[in-house]
Each structure stands twice: as C-alpha cells, then as structure tokens.
Design a protein around this motif. Sequence first.
Motif, short mmCIF file in Angstrom:
data_model
loop_
_atom_site.label_atom_id
_atom_site.label_comp_id
_atom_site.label_asym_id
_atom_site.label_seq_id
_atom_site.Cartn_x
_atom_site.Cartn_y
_atom_site.Cartn_z
N MET A 28 0.80 -1.23 0.00
CA MET A 28 0.00 0.00 0.00
C MET A 28 0.83 1.27 0.00
N SER A 29 2.10 1.19 0.41
CA SER A 29 2.95 2.38 0.42
C SER A 29 4.41 1.93 0.44
N GLU A 30 5.29 2.88 0.19
CA GLU A 30 6.72 2.63 0.28
C GLU A 30 7.27 3.45 1.43
N LEU A 31 8.27 2.88 2.13
CA LEU A 31 8.85 3.54 3.29
C LEU A 31 10.34 3.27 3.32
N ILE A 32 11.13 4.32 3.40
CA ILE A 32 12.58 4.22 3.63
C ILE A 32 12.84 4.88 4.98
N GLU A 33 13.36 4.12 5.94
CA GLU A 33 13.53 4.63 7.30
C GLU A 33 14.99 4.93 7.62
N ASP A 34 15.18 5.99 8.40
CA ASP A 34 16.49 6.35 8.95
C ASP A 34 16.23 7.11 10.24
N GLU A 35 16.43 6.45 11.38
CA GLU A 35 16.13 7.06 12.69
C GLU A 35 16.92 8.34 12.93
N ALA A 46 16.34 12.32 1.39
CA ALA A 46 15.64 11.42 0.48
C ALA A 46 16.60 10.34 -0.02
N LEU A 47 16.05 9.21 -0.35
CA LEU A 47 16.78 8.11 -0.98
C LEU A 47 15.92 7.54 -2.09
N GLU A 48 16.53 7.22 -3.20
CA GLU A 48 15.82 6.64 -4.33
C GLU A 48 14.62 7.49 -4.76
N GLY A 49 14.76 8.82 -4.61
CA GLY A 49 13.70 9.73 -5.03
C GLY A 49 12.53 9.85 -4.09
N LEU A 50 12.61 9.24 -2.89
CA LEU A 50 11.52 9.29 -1.93
C LEU A 50 11.98 9.92 -0.62
N PRO A 51 11.11 10.72 0.02
CA PRO A 51 11.49 11.31 1.30
C PRO A 51 11.62 10.23 2.38
N VAL A 52 12.70 10.30 3.15
CA VAL A 52 12.96 9.34 4.22
C VAL A 52 11.96 9.54 5.36
N ASN A 53 11.55 8.44 5.97
CA ASN A 53 10.67 8.40 7.15
C ASN A 53 9.22 8.80 6.87
N TRP A 54 8.81 8.71 5.62
CA TRP A 54 7.41 8.95 5.25
C TRP A 54 6.86 7.72 4.54
#
Length: 197
Positions: A28-35, A46-54
């Motif tokens: 349902m969504s994509e998520l790239i996390e970085d605490e 951002a990583l891979e064109g997506l905002p981190v932690n969203w």
Amino acid sequence: MSHRRAHRAALPAAVLFAALFCVGCTKMSELIEDESVGMNGGFEHALEGLPVNWLVFTPETVKEGGDFDIILDTTDYKEGRQSLKFLVRECSAMGGWHSPGIAREYPALSGEAYLIRFWIKSEGSDYRVEIGGVHGWKNLEVETVDSSEHAVDGWKHVEYEFTMPGESETIRFELNALSPGSLWVDDVRIEPVGQAG
C-alpha cells in the motif's frame, strides 16, 4: 489422535492458508527509514527519489488509475533546500493508499493537544490533509486539517490544533492529491502545544 499430533497436522494447513492469503496482499505504500533523520518534515533527506521516514503512496503502490510523478522540488519550496511535489496526470479521488500522497505516524499521548503546521501549494490539484489518533490498526477521530476547498494562489501556511482521542497511541498525518494538477508540501511540523515554537 493425541492433542500434540492434531496440532502438528493443523500447522501445515495454517501455513498454507497464510501463504494463500498473502498472495492477494498488495503493497500500500513505500517507506525508507532512517532514525537519525527524525521526522524529516522539510523533505530534505531522500533516498531513491523518496522522502525518508514517510509512508509514500507511489506509482508502484497506487495501481488503479494512478499516473503521477513524485518530485523533490529544488526550485519551489518554503524551508530548507526543497519541497515535495506531486505532478498528477491521473488519479483516484478516493484518498488514502488509493491516491498519490504521504502519511506519517509517530508516538503521541492520549488526551494531549498537538499543533500541526505546514506549507501547501496547489495548481489545479484537489487535495485533502487529515490528522487523527491511531490505536493498533484503527484510526480514531480523523479530522480534515485542510483541503482544496480552501486553496489560495501560491503557498499557504496552515496551523491546526488537534487533541488526541482516548486510547490513541500514535498521531497520523496524511496528505493526498485527489485530482490532476500539481501539489507541493513543505515544512510539516507536529509538536505538543506547550512545546511548539
């Protein structure tokens, strides 16, 4: 047959059922996390064109009728060096994971008031921004913070106070583009009212 043997016989059936059930599961969504990045409300990381932690509802996850680009816009922003832009050619007006957008959940205290602040800009795209308390998988008392009914020319600053409903464990911010056009968001902040500065 003993209880232990009955349990062993039932286990493969349960595994098979779970496997068949998940065949129909969709992402349902994509998520790239970085605490180390924190909330990333300015979309600077951002990583891979997506905002981190969203949680991001992307063309990969919005399968039916979704034709749009997600852009980290370095030419039109309100804070930092970039904003998040949705360039929408086609989409569902349903919202949630059916439409282009983002969401973010993080721990919050039941009964406490929070100040939600962000900048938003729309050129032709209908949109909706919601806030709500979450308990387990259940959304509680979701409220519309802003929508395209209140759109203005250029960037608009939005402030909204929300009190967490009883039993809530996390607060959820969600933004969706609901029609073709362009939609920008920047500098999202969610802070306890007493600490908002």
